[in-house]
Design a protein around this motif. Sequence first.
Motif, PDB file in Angstrom:
ATOM      1  N   LEU A  18       4.881  -4.177   7.287  1.00  0.00           N
ATOM      2  CA  LEU A  18       3.393  -4.065   7.532  1.00  0.00           C
ATOM      3  C   LEU A  18       2.741  -4.944   6.411  1.00  0.00           C
ATOM      4  CD1 LEU A  18       2.751  -0.292   8.078  1.00  0.00           C
ATOM      5  CD2 LEU A  18       2.681  -2.026   9.823  1.00  0.00           C
ATOM      6  N   PHE A  19       3.529  -5.299   5.359  1.00  0.00           N
ATOM      7  CA  PHE A  19       2.741  -6.379   4.545  1.00  0.00           C
ATOM      8  C   PHE A  19       2.667  -7.497   5.027  1.00  0.00           C
ATOM      9  CE2 PHE A  19       4.411  -3.352   1.029  1.00  0.00           C
ATOM     10  CZ  PHE A  19       3.218  -3.236   0.330  1.00  0.00           C
TER      11      PHE A  19
ATOM     12  N   GLN B 174      -0.884  -1.734  -3.578  1.00  0.00           N
ATOM     13  CA  GLN B 174       0.311  -1.340  -2.772  1.00  0.00           C
ATOM     14  C   GLN B 174      -0.099  -1.052  -1.365  1.00  0.00           C
ATOM     15  OE1 GLN B 174       1.563   1.209  -5.923  1.00  0.00           O
ATOM     16  NE2 GLN B 174       2.970  -0.100  -6.621  1.00  0.00           N
ATOM     17  N   THR B 175      -1.341  -1.067  -1.161  1.00  0.00           N
ATOM     18  CA  THR B 175      -1.609  -0.899   0.232  1.00  0.00           C
ATOM     19  C   THR B 175      -1.588  -2.021   1.089  1.00  0.00           C
ATOM     20  OG1 THR B 175      -3.893  -1.532   0.107  1.00  0.00           O
ATOM     21  CG2 THR B 175      -3.351   0.780  -0.399  1.00  0.00           C
TER      22      THR B 175
ATOM     23  N   THR C  85      -6.808  -6.421   1.366  1.00  0.00           N
ATOM     24  CA  THR C  85      -7.699  -7.064   0.475  1.00  0.00           C
ATOM     25  C   THR C  85      -8.908  -6.406   0.186  1.00  0.00           C
ATOM     26  OG1 THR C  85      -6.812  -9.206   1.018  1.00  0.00           O
ATOM     27  CG2 THR C  85      -8.629  -9.045  -0.188  1.00  0.00           C
ATOM     28  N   ASP C  86      -9.363  -5.569   1.404  1.00  0.00           N
ATOM     29  CA  ASP C  86     -10.693  -4.977   1.286  1.00  0.00           C
ATOM     30  C   ASP C  86     -10.516  -3.709   0.416  1.00  0.00           C
ATOM     31  OD1 ASP C  86      -8.758  -3.993   3.354  1.00  0.00           O
ATOM     32  OD2 ASP C  86     -10.399  -2.422   4.053  1.00  0.00           O
ATOM     33  N   VAL C  87      -9.412  -3.069   0.426  1.00  0.00           N
ATOM     34  CA  VAL C  87      -9.348  -1.903  -0.471  1.00  0.00           C
ATOM     35  C   VAL C  87      -9.328  -2.186  -1.881  1.00  0.00           C
ATOM     36  CG1 VAL C  87      -8.014   0.057  -1.010  1.00  0.00           C
ATOM     37  CG2 VAL C  87      -7.996  -0.427   1.356  1.00  0.00           C
TER      38      VAL C  87
ATOM     39  N   LEU D 153       2.145   1.288   0.605  1.00  0.00           N
ATOM     40  CA  LEU D 153       3.478   0.994   1.677  1.00  0.00           C
ATOM     41  C   LEU D 153       4.774   0.649   0.800  1.00  0.00           C
ATOM     42  CD1 LEU D 153       1.559  -1.996   3.591  1.00  0.00           C
ATOM     43  CD2 LEU D 153       1.956   0.203   4.273  1.00  0.00           C
ATOM     44  N   THR D 154       4.702   0.949  -0.459  1.00  0.00           N
ATOM     45  CA  THR D 154       5.832   0.890  -1.302  1.00  0.00           C
ATOM     46  C   THR D 154       6.504   2.479  -1.142  1.00  0.00           C
ATOM     47  OG1 THR D 154       4.980   1.367  -3.240  1.00  0.00           O
ATOM     48  CG2 THR D 154       5.234  -0.913  -2.519  1.00  0.00           C
ATOM     49  N   ASP D 155       5.809   3.177  -0.676  1.00  0.00           N
ATOM     50  CA  ASP D 155       6.167   4.915  -0.626  1.00  0.00           C
ATOM     51  C   ASP D 155       7.029   5.282   0.741  1.00  0.00           C
ATOM     52  OD1 ASP D 155       5.649   5.397  -3.256  1.00  0.00           O
ATOM     53  OD2 ASP D 155       4.033   6.646  -2.667  1.00  0.00           O
TER      54      ASP D 155
END
Length: 750
Positions: free
Chosen positions: A643-644, A523-524, A527-529, A482-484
């Motif tokens: 989205l964060f 950075q997604t 938590t699951d990732v 999400l930072t890209d």
Amino acid sequence: MSNTSTKKTPYFFPAEVVRAIARAIDSKNDSESLDNKCHDLYLSKNELDQLINIHIYKVIERVELKKSVENELKALVAQIFDDYLKVVATYNLSERNRDDIGPWILEAFFCPNLINIIYFLGIRTKPFEKSDYVKLMVDNSSSLEPAFKVIEKRIEGWNTFYAVLSKNDKDKITAWRRGADLPSRTSLMSIFNTQNAPKNVLVFLLTARAIEYFKRSHESDIFNQYIEQPRSLDSSMVMFEEAIFALETRDTDYVHRLFEKNDDKFRNSISAIRMELLAYSVASFAKNDLEQAKKRFIDAFDLSLYRSGHICEKVIEVGFVIASWQESPDMNLITKLKSIQALYGYTLPTIVTKDTKRKKENLVEDWEINMWRSNAQRVFNEFKVELPEKYKVSSAVLPIRLNAEELTLDLKKPNKKVKINNNDKLHRNKGKSKQVTTQLIWNTLRKDLDAVNQLLQTGADINILSDNNESALLVALQHMNLTDIHEPDDRFYQTLKDLEYVPKTINAMTSKKHLLPLLSAVQTGRTDVVEHILNLGADVNQKGGSGHLDALTTCISLIGTIKNSKMLLKQFSMITEDPETAIARMSDFEFSAFIRETQGSLGLNRQEVTSYLIQSMKSSDEMAILKELSEVFKEHSQANYELFDLREMRKIAKLLIDEGANPSSKYDWHGIDGYTPFLLACELNEAELVSHVLDNATEDSKDEIINMVYRDRRYGKAVGYEKICKHFKADNVLEVIDRHSTLEISDSIS
């Protein structure tokens, strides 16, 4: 280097400064090793830090001061070296010699700094006062008699303590008072570093010993003139820099006049010899005589060190080009150039990997070599030299180029390599002129999900990495980052996540951006990732990314950005509206990331990048493109940061802590030295995370976490959590830490 060569440089080598301090405090470490470093032109920042640690910090630690005093004292020592190297890197004193300039630098620079440290001890080592330390500096006797007179006056119970000393110890003290000999650090510690010894007597006597050593070594009353005309360290440093700038200006004018008069003295001046060698080196390079160009450059480079100040930065840039264009890039020379760059503060220290075979200064990445190759003409423009066509590469940021047959999916060979960036003018690792990846990674990059599924079905190996150390899984995680600036897409991660990965794949760091699967997972914002990548064997404390941060620091830093995402957008807007301010405000790490991304295509240093952007503003076409890019960035960034979820990010941080992330892991950021995830959480008033860190810490580690400090390089101060919380009004965090400290005291009492 020989001793005579060392004496010719107007500036002291930093190892010489370490040695002088070590002798004053009687460090008693391996003097031969230190002596050798005092003749080393190419001493690295890492080596200097080790010398300071071994010969100065270790002695401070053995004195057993209060931890906060020890930290601040170390910070003041470190600041002396930072400020001195800044002077060396800035002011050109080529026409001066050591005999003339050395005593003056000692008096005008080091003396005020040493007095500043002594005054600090006078404030922080009760029952001694500032006036007691002043007595040590102004007394004309050649013994420690004044020190013991102060001790007799200040220390309650001194007579009782002295009475029970052995005859041998009493005889030593008597000899020291008479001035027969300076006390050794070992002797002082054997008497005054004991359980019954009065508090802070040891540090007072070590300081007295250092002052007396200084007086005997220099036979000077330079302390007295600063005591009689007291002024702040800041004002002393301003006066010193003004004076040294005047010396530089005078020397420049002198050499210029000699040149205009065609005086023989001009040809014998260091400035002229250096420039002649450099011009010869550049001319040889233009004639394709690379070996001669390198030989003459090294001569010019040696004459620049500890002499030429700001000119050295330009000399180093020439060296990077010449070393990078050798038939086999001269990694030894590039290492020396990078080492001096970092030592002088012209650039950031190199990012460290886990490759134990290479020291941090030896870590030279392919993209850096390509950057200097592709900027050869830009560097040589200053010398008004036109290079042959072979040295002209339009940009280090090359487009991806593939042949038509390589685009065709080959399912019979699912692990077939794909060759990209075919440009033999640029250096490639292991002598290759092409970068290589796999069909699986390439099609994941291209977001061709059908091709990825077909390759997996026909047995494509998910653990084969590209030349750049990318894996298909890493690329899939980057699609969700999400930072890209893109619309997040988790389809490729869902396709690849349940396959069997080896630890090497999960912990592989890419060679240019230093991407890591765990950092990309954080950075997604999911938590699951993050939990999945950790379960695959990711090293929770591995550092990467442009800021060389671990996963916990990355996560907490993101929490801060999410809380104030408008500031990020404002910083980017400033690049198009006020580039000079924008570039100046970038931290070293941020600017390093900028250069890494652009690979020098906009300039090689802050001045060049700023000039390029200002020039672009004058072009309506380029300005329109920049503004369009700015709007796209703001639109996508705002959408992604929305989205964060802060609660989810806090869950990730707690998960990382539970999995063993180190809350005391140090990193450098925004001009501060030694920040930690814990201190960052304090700054952001993240009471929930601070509480989780302390709840999960052992008693020993809790003490280390709470007492950790960073060094503010601007002021040479050690700063802990209390100052941070008060500055950022983090009252919730202060309450949490106070509660834990109270509980710790209660437990010890019970």
